[in-house]
Each structure stands twice: as structure tokens, then as C-alpha cells.
Design a protein around this motif. Structure first.
Motif, short mmCIF file in Angstrom:
data_model
loop_
_atom_site.label_atom_id
_atom_site.label_comp_id
_atom_site.label_asym_id
_atom_site.label_seq_id
_atom_site.Cartn_x
_atom_site.Cartn_y
_atom_site.Cartn_z
N GLY A 137 79.57 -53.62 45.65
CA GLY A 137 77.95 -52.77 44.97
C GLY A 137 78.36 -51.27 46.49
N MET A 138 79.44 -50.87 46.55
CA MET A 138 79.64 -49.80 47.79
C MET A 138 79.46 -48.75 47.03
SD MET A 138 82.64 -50.89 50.23
CE MET A 138 83.61 -50.64 49.23
N LEU A 139 78.88 -47.53 47.79
CA LEU A 139 78.63 -46.68 47.28
C LEU A 139 79.52 -45.41 48.51
CD1 LEU A 139 74.48 -46.87 46.20
CD2 LEU A 139 77.05 -47.70 45.19
N ALA B 136 83.99 -43.00 52.82
CA ALA B 136 84.77 -43.42 53.49
C ALA B 136 86.11 -43.65 52.86
CB ALA B 136 84.38 -45.24 53.51
N GLU B 137 86.17 -43.26 51.52
CA GLU B 137 87.27 -44.48 50.77
C GLU B 137 87.64 -43.08 50.10
OE1 GLU B 137 87.43 -48.54 49.56
OE2 GLU B 137 85.49 -47.63 47.90
N VAL B 138 87.49 -42.23 50.93
CA VAL B 138 88.20 -40.79 49.87
C VAL B 138 89.78 -40.96 50.22
CG1 VAL B 138 88.25 -39.10 51.68
CG2 VAL B 138 88.43 -38.05 50.11
N ALA C 218 89.69 -54.57 54.06
CA ALA C 218 88.96 -55.80 53.91
C ALA C 218 88.14 -54.76 54.78
CB ALA C 218 88.87 -56.40 55.42
N TYR C 219 86.46 -55.50 53.16
CA TYR C 219 85.49 -54.39 53.69
C TYR C 219 84.34 -55.80 53.78
CZ TYR C 219 85.88 -54.25 48.53
OH TYR C 219 86.20 -54.33 47.84
N LEU C 220 83.27 -55.67 54.48
CA LEU C 220 82.22 -56.30 54.51
C LEU C 220 80.95 -55.83 54.76
CD1 LEU C 220 84.71 -57.02 57.39
CD2 LEU C 220 83.43 -59.01 57.24
N GLY D 230 84.48 -57.57 50.02
CA GLY D 230 86.52 -57.73 49.76
C GLY D 230 87.53 -56.85 50.24
N ALA D 231 87.96 -56.78 49.77
CA ALA D 231 89.01 -57.26 48.24
C ALA D 231 90.66 -56.70 48.27
CB ALA D 231 88.35 -56.94 47.03
N THR D 232 91.01 -57.87 47.46
CA THR D 232 92.40 -57.43 47.81
C THR D 232 92.31 -56.66 46.02
OG1 THR D 232 92.16 -58.69 45.54
CG2 THR D 232 92.88 -59.86 47.32
N LEU E 196 88.73 -57.67 37.43
CA LEU E 196 89.91 -56.64 37.00
C LEU E 196 89.48 -55.14 36.88
CD1 LEU E 196 91.32 -59.12 34.41
CD2 LEU E 196 92.18 -58.49 36.44
N ARG E 197 89.15 -54.89 38.34
CA ARG E 197 88.90 -53.04 37.60
C ARG E 197 89.82 -52.70 36.73
NH1 ARG E 197 90.89 -54.42 43.07
NH2 ARG E 197 89.78 -54.67 44.44
N PRO E 198 89.67 -51.25 36.35
CA PRO E 198 90.02 -50.51 34.79
C PRO E 198 90.86 -49.74 35.62
CG PRO E 198 87.62 -50.18 35.01
CD PRO E 198 88.25 -51.07 35.77
N TYR F 43 88.41 -47.63 37.76
CA TYR F 43 88.97 -47.67 38.50
C TYR F 43 88.03 -49.25 40.38
CZ TYR F 43 92.67 -48.39 42.08
OH TYR F 43 93.73 -49.23 42.78
N ARG F 44 88.37 -48.05 41.27
CA ARG F 44 86.92 -48.43 42.44
C ARG F 44 86.57 -48.69 42.88
NH1 ARG F 44 91.30 -50.40 46.33
NH2 ARG F 44 89.38 -50.28 47.77
N LYS F 45 85.97 -47.01 41.72
CA LYS F 45 84.21 -46.60 41.85
C LYS F 45 83.20 -46.57 41.07
CE LYS F 45 86.95 -42.98 44.55
NZ LYS F 45 87.01 -43.85 45.65
N1 GLY Z 1 85.51 -50.38 45.59
C1 GLY Z 1 86.03 -51.00 45.98
C2 GLY Z 1 86.88 -52.00 45.96
O1 GLY Z 1 87.17 -51.59 44.18
O2 GLY Z 1 87.16 -52.86 45.96
#
Ligand code: GLY
Length: 383
Positions: A52-54, A58-60, A264-266, A277-279, A320-322, A346-348
Motif C-alpha cells: 500500500g505504499m504511495l 522515495a522509489e524514483v 526491505a520496506y517496513l 516487503g518485498a522481494t 505476482l506484480r505485472p 508493476y510496483r505502482k
Molecule cells: N511498491 C513496492 C513493490 O511492489 O515492492
């Protein structure tokens, strides 16, 4: 094959994850006849295994400025999106504008952090460099070994599972229909135009089909090559811990452990869960949990927040992320008339839910491709 007697202006959405439900809700509340199919129960795939990260700041990542812009647009819409959703569903979604602390321990980590920080500053993002001591003033649970941090106050989070629940509820309340545990067996295309779908041995006519089936979007038979989204599954393993009085975090802590390339994010949630998460693993459609994956996560998290050592494990999960070919979403029209893409997030996926829902609903309702999503058409893969 006989098509069922349903109105031909019906909109069918394939996939009831956060993306499909968000679009469905927007269209149903605009008075359209919307039917969503899911191979499982709504929101039980990637949306469920997420944290649930928005966190676009941080992730740019380098060379992803267009994606950053889209992420910032979506982040900006979150308060209004959540407000409307909570009021229409009657459910809270655990929205928290907390900020994120990116942390580093070793010299390698801190070099990497400083490289990322310079890039964030070049982009004009509001971020702040902190010493280890300053970082611990913000988050006292951080290890004394944390030597530096970047504070990203604009990043936020939401409870992804509550968000799915609320979207499902709001969609149904707005008059939408949901068919769960029913995979779409084929998309029916004739003369480069959508006719409908086949699911559960029945045919359904539709003038518009929105493909929002995450990493399964490329497996649905019937799509000709240029309309087949190039998505792949990227496994993410995740844990939920129960925070205690002795170990409670206030903000998201994010650590890229240079020694093992583990991230790793907490993420502390209302109600006391800590999502860890996450691998990111390219293992095809294998969604198993592995000892190595969980070990890497726990080791990285423990290095920066040692207090997690004693926390009870509530749950382990994998999703499974797309991921698309360039890891950016695939949004908008396709060469098939009436077929619209909303996949490859994907991750977003959680972050991009509001901007995707609004732009795809606008496309369906007015035929206009909003400038926000123009860089993300499937045509970019045509060459
Ligand atoms: N948004 C972070 C991840 O998919 O791991």
C-alpha cells in the motif's frame, strides 16, 4: 456462437484488482453498465500482497521521469479519491500521509543513498538529507548503525486491503456487477473490433473491454499480436508482523541493502500490523514463498530496525506484480476498436489507481486520451 442478450453498450472489465475496480467504480458512478470478471475473488492477487505504499519520491528511478510525473499526479489525487470512496462505501481505507525514511547502514548503502538523493534534488523533489542521529530523532526504532537517511515527507500510504474492500463496495453500490471465480476464456474480436468475451462457457456482448488482469493480461486467448500486452509476472514475497509497545514505527522505513541488493520496506499500518516487503523475483507464474526470500527480507529489515526480532509473524504472502517490457504501465487505446488497456502497473498499482481510473473512465466516456496517459500507450512497443 450465440451472444447473450445484453445491451451492446455494456462495458466489460477483465480483472477485479485495484485497477479494474477503480475504473469500474468511476464508470458505474457515471451511470454506465459495467460488468467485471475476475479469475479469483476480487483483489486477491497483487493488490492483496502489496504494502500500500504511495511513494513516487522515495522509489524514483533514473530514466523514469514520465512515470514519476504520472505517480505525482496520482498521489495528488489520493486525498479526494479516498474522501469520495470512504463516503460512498462507508468504509475507511487507512490513508496515512506519513512520509518515508530511506536509510543506509554501510558505506556502500550511503553512497547509493547519496546518488539517489542527488537525482531527487535534480528533479526538484522535496527531500531532505539526514544524519543517522537526525533520522533516529524522527524514528527512534532505527538501529544505531543507520548512518544517514533521506526524508521524503511527501510520500504516503494506504491500507491496500481496505482500499480493495471499499472499491468493491462502492462499485457494487454504484450499480456495477461483479463475477468472481470466473476466468475469461477468450476475447472475441472480429474485423479488428471487439464483440465481447467468453467466460464460464457463456458469451457476453460488449462494445468496450478494458483489460486490467495484471500479469495474466497476456494469457487471455483471442488477442491479435499488436493488442497483446507485453507483461510478465514479478514475484514479491511479503510478511506481516504485529507491532508491540516496545517496537512501533511511525513512518515507512525503506532500505536498499547494497551488500545483497535486497530491498526491505517496513510499513506501519493502523491497527498495529507492520507490513514488511518485498522481494522482486523473475520466477514466471510461480507464487511460492521461499526460505531465502523471507530470510533476505528479515535480515535487511532487522539490520535497520533491530526491534522487529521479537515481533510475532502474523502472515506471509506472495503476489505476482505485472511488469511490462519497460516496467511502466500500459494504458489506453489499442489497434482493436473498443479494446482498452489498463495493465502493467508493476510496483505502482496502488499509487497509480486514481490516475488510471480517471483517465480510463474519461477515455471510455469521451473518447479522449488524457495527456497524463499519452506516454503509456501500447503503441510504444510496436517497433
Ligand atoms: N511498491 C513496492 C513493490 O511492489 O515492492
Amino acid at each position: 456462437m450465440e451472444l447473450s442478450q445484453v445491451p451492446s453498450d455494456r462495458i466489460i472489465i477483465v480483472g477485479a484488482g485495484i485497477i479494474g475496480l477503480g475504473i469500474g467504480w468511476r464508470l458505474a458512478r457515471a451511470g454506465r453498465d459495467v460488468l467485471i470478471f475476475d479469475r479469483d475473488r476480487a483483489g486477491q492477487a497483487a493488490s492483496h500482497a502489496s504494502a500500500g505504499m504511495l511513494t513516487p519520491l522515495a522509489e524514483v528511478r533514473h530514466e523514469e521521469e514520465a512515470l514519476l510525473k504520472l505517480g505525482l499526479k496520482s498521489l495528488e489525487r489520493f486525498p479526494e479519491f479516498v474522501g469520495q470512496l470512504e463516503s460512498e462505501s462507508g468504509l475507511s481505507v487507512g490513508y496515512r500521509p506519513d512520509g518515508v525514511l530511506l536509510v543506509g547502514v554501510t558505506r556502500d548503502d550511503i553512497e547509493y543513498l547519496s546518488f539517489r538523493y542527488d537525482y531527487q534534488r535534480d528533479l526538484g523533489l522535496p527531500v531532505e538529507w539526514l544524519s543517522g542521529t537526525q533520522a533516529r530523532e524522527r524514528e527512534p526504532q532505527l538501529s544505531p548503525r543507520v548512518g544517514a537517511a533521506v526524508w521524503c515527507p511527501g510520500d504516503q500510504q494506504v491500507d491496500n486491503r481496505l482500499l480493495v474492500k471499499a472499491l468493491r463496495e462502492a462499485f457494487l453500490k454504484a450499480g456495477g456487477s461483479l463475477v468472481e471465480s470466473t476466468p475469461v476464456e477468450a476475447i472475441d474480436v472480429a474485423h479488428e473490433r471487439i464483440r465481447g468475451i467468453v467466460a464460464g462457457d457463456k458469451s457476453y456482448r460488449a462494445a468496450t473491454i478494458i483489460l486490467a488482469a495484471g500479469c495474466w493480461s497476456c494469457l487471455i486467448p483471442g488477442l491479435p499480436g499488436p493488442a497483446m500486452p507485453p507483461v510478465r509476472p514479478v514475484r514479491g514475497q511479503i510478511l506481516r508482523l504485529q507491532m508491540t509497545e516496545d517496537c512501533t514505527l511511525k513512518t515507512i522505513v525503506w532500505y536498499n541493502r547494497a551488500a545483497s541488493s535486497a530491498v526491505a520496506y517496513l510499513c506501519p499500518k493502523d491497527g498495529g500490523h507492520l507490513v514488511l516487503g518485498a522481494t522482486s523475483e523473475e520466477m514466471g507464474f510461480d507464487d511460492s514463498l521461499t526460505a531465502g526470500g523471507i530470510f533476505e527480507l528479515l535480515r535487511a529489515a532487522w539490520e535497520v530496525v533491530p526491534g522487529i526480532y521479537d515481533l510475532p509473524i502474523i502472515e506471509t504472502a506472495a503476489g505476482l506484480r505485472p511488469g511490462s517490457r519497460d516496467d511502466a504501465p500500459i494504458l489506453g487505446k489499442t489497434p482493436i476498436h473498443g479494446l482498452i488497456m489498463a495493465t502493467g502497473h508493476y510496483r505502482k498499482g496502488i499509487l497509480l489507481a486514481p490516475v488510471t481510473a480517471d483517465a480510463i473512465a474519461e477515455l471510455v466516456l469521451t473518447g479522449n486520451t488524457h495527456e497524463d496517459i499519452r506516454p503509456f500507450g501500447i503503441d510504444r512497443f510496436a517497433a
